[in-house]
Write a protein that holds these residues in place. Sequence first.
Motif, mmCIF file in Angstrom:
data_model
loop_
_atom_site.group_PDB
_atom_site.id
_atom_site.type_symbol
_atom_site.label_atom_id
_atom_site.label_comp_id
_atom_site.label_asym_id
_atom_site.label_seq_id
_atom_site.Cartn_x
_atom_site.Cartn_y
_atom_site.Cartn_z
ATOM 1 N N GLY A 142 0.818 -1.206 0.000
ATOM 2 C CA GLY A 142 0.000 0.000 0.000
ATOM 3 C C GLY A 142 0.850 1.254 0.000
ATOM 4 O O GLY A 142 0.521 2.247 -0.666
ATOM 5 N N GLU A 143 1.967 1.226 0.728
ATOM 6 C CA GLU A 143 2.875 2.371 0.764
ATOM 7 C C GLU A 143 3.537 2.595 -0.593
ATOM 8 O O GLU A 143 3.762 3.741 -0.995
ATOM 9 C CB GLU A 143 3.945 2.147 1.834
ATOM 10 N N ILE A 144 3.830 1.509 -1.308
ATOM 11 C CA ILE A 144 4.399 1.647 -2.648
ATOM 12 C C ILE A 144 3.381 2.284 -3.597
ATOM 13 O O ILE A 144 3.714 3.149 -4.420
ATOM 14 C CB ILE A 144 4.865 0.278 -3.183
ATOM 15 N N ALA A 145 2.119 1.854 -3.501
ATOM 16 C CA ALA A 145 1.072 2.444 -4.341
ATOM 17 C C ALA A 145 0.935 3.933 -4.058
ATOM 18 O O ALA A 145 0.769 4.757 -4.977
ATOM 19 C CB ALA A 145 -0.255 1.724 -4.097
ATOM 20 N N TYR A 146 1.033 4.288 -2.783
ATOM 21 C CA TYR A 146 0.956 5.704 -2.395
ATOM 22 C C TYR A 146 2.174 6.474 -2.914
ATOM 23 O O TYR A 146 2.044 7.580 -3.451
ATOM 24 C CB TYR A 146 0.856 5.793 -0.877
ATOM 25 N N GLU B 8 9.293 -6.586 -2.348
ATOM 26 C CA GLU B 8 10.567 -6.390 -3.031
ATOM 27 C C GLU B 8 10.387 -6.105 -4.516
ATOM 28 O O GLU B 8 11.028 -5.211 -5.070
ATOM 29 C CB GLU B 8 11.462 -7.619 -2.833
ATOM 30 N N GLU B 9 9.519 -6.849 -5.176
ATOM 31 C CA GLU B 9 9.313 -6.641 -6.600
ATOM 32 C C GLU B 9 8.694 -5.269 -6.869
ATOM 33 O O GLU B 9 9.097 -4.561 -7.804
ATOM 34 C CB GLU B 9 8.418 -7.738 -7.165
ATOM 35 N N GLU B 10 7.714 -4.869 -6.048
ATOM 36 C CA GLU B 10 7.077 -3.554 -6.209
ATOM 37 C C GLU B 10 8.084 -2.436 -5.944
ATOM 38 O O GLU B 10 8.091 -1.409 -6.634
ATOM 39 C CB GLU B 10 5.888 -3.420 -5.263
ATOM 40 N N PHE B 11 8.951 -2.639 -4.942
ATOM 41 C CA PHE B 11 9.981 -1.639 -4.617
ATOM 42 C C PHE B 11 10.973 -1.488 -5.774
ATOM 43 O O PHE B 11 11.363 -0.375 -6.142
ATOM 44 C CB PHE B 11 10.710 -2.058 -3.337
ATOM 45 N N ARG B 12 11.378 -2.603 -6.369
ATOM 46 C CA ARG B 12 12.306 -2.560 -7.495
ATOM 47 C C ARG B 12 11.695 -1.818 -8.680
ATOM 48 O O ARG B 12 12.339 -0.965 -9.298
ATOM 49 C CB ARG B 12 12.690 -3.982 -7.910
ATOM 50 N N ARG B 13 10.437 -2.137 -8.992
ATOM 51 C CA ARG B 13 9.767 -1.458 -10.112
ATOM 52 C C ARG B 13 9.616 0.034 -9.833
ATOM 53 O O ARG B 13 9.738 0.855 -10.746
ATOM 54 C CB ARG B 13 8.396 -2.092 -10.364
#
Length: 281
Positions: free
Chosen positions: A191-195, A230-235
Motif C-alpha cells: 500500500g505504501e508503494i502504491a501511495y 521487493e518486486e514492487e519496490f524494485r519497479r
Amino acid sequence: MSDPEVILTQTSGAVQDSPAGDVVMGGAGDVEVVQEETAGTGDATAALPKIEPEVPKRTTFLESPVVELVVGTGDAATSLSAHQGLLVQSPYFEEACANFSDSTVRRIVELPSEDLEATGSFLEWLYVGEYFPRCSSQSLEPDPSIPNPDDSGTALLRHARVYTLAQKLQLPALATLAHLKIHKTSSTAKGEIAYARYVYTETGREDTVIRKPVAVFWATRSHVLRHEAEEEFRRMCLEFPQFGFDVLSLVLDAQEKRSARVEAAGAAGGSARKRARVSQG
C-alpha cells in the motif's frame, strides 16, 4: 452658559440679526457664519458627520447562485452542485466564476481530470470544515470501506488525491488537513508503494511537503519493507529514479552521521580508527 461668539464675513449686501440668533442675509451677498462654543455645556459633536464602520455584507445561501461542477468526461461524468459564495473561497473557482454574468442561467465549471471522490471530500470540507473519515487527536474514525489489509493503499490514496486537489484549488487549509490524515493512516508495504507511486506521479519535485516524508519512510524502513514488497519496490525505483535517489540520499546521510559519531567517540577515547589499506600484492 456664555453666549456663542458670532463671526461674520460679508462680501456684499446687508446683514440683519434675527431674534433667534441666526444671521439673515440681505441682498445678493454671501455671509459666512461661524459659531464657537466657549463653554463645555454645548453639544460639540452635533455638527460632526456620523461615521459608521463598514461592515462586510454577509452572503447567504438564498442570495448565492448555485454552480454545477461536472467531474469527469463522457458517460463517466458526474454533476455536483455547490453555492458560488462558498466556492469562491478557492482562487481557482473565483477565477472560473468571474466569467459568469448576472444573466447566466446555468453556471457550469468542468473538472474533466479530477477525482470524483476527492471532489466530494472537498465539497464536504467546504460546507462543514471536515471530510470523512474525520480526524481526532489520536486517529481517524473507522471506515468500513477500507480493505484489511490495505495492500492497494486505498486509504492513503484517498487523502493524497484530496491533497493534490487542494493544491490545485489553492486551499492550504484543506491540503494541511489531508496531509495530517495521511500520517494517521495505517497501510502495508504494498500500500505504501502504491501511495509513493501516486505522489511521485502527481506532485512536482519542489513539493517536499509530501514527497520528503515518503522518501524518509522508505529510507528508514526499506531494510524491512522491501522484503514484503521487493518486486514492487524494485519497479518503483526503476520507474521513478528520483524516488530511488531520494531514498538513497537519506540512507547515505544517516550512514555518514553514524560514522561521524563513531569517529568522535574514538577520538574522545584516545584511539584513532585507521583507514583500511589496499594490498599492493
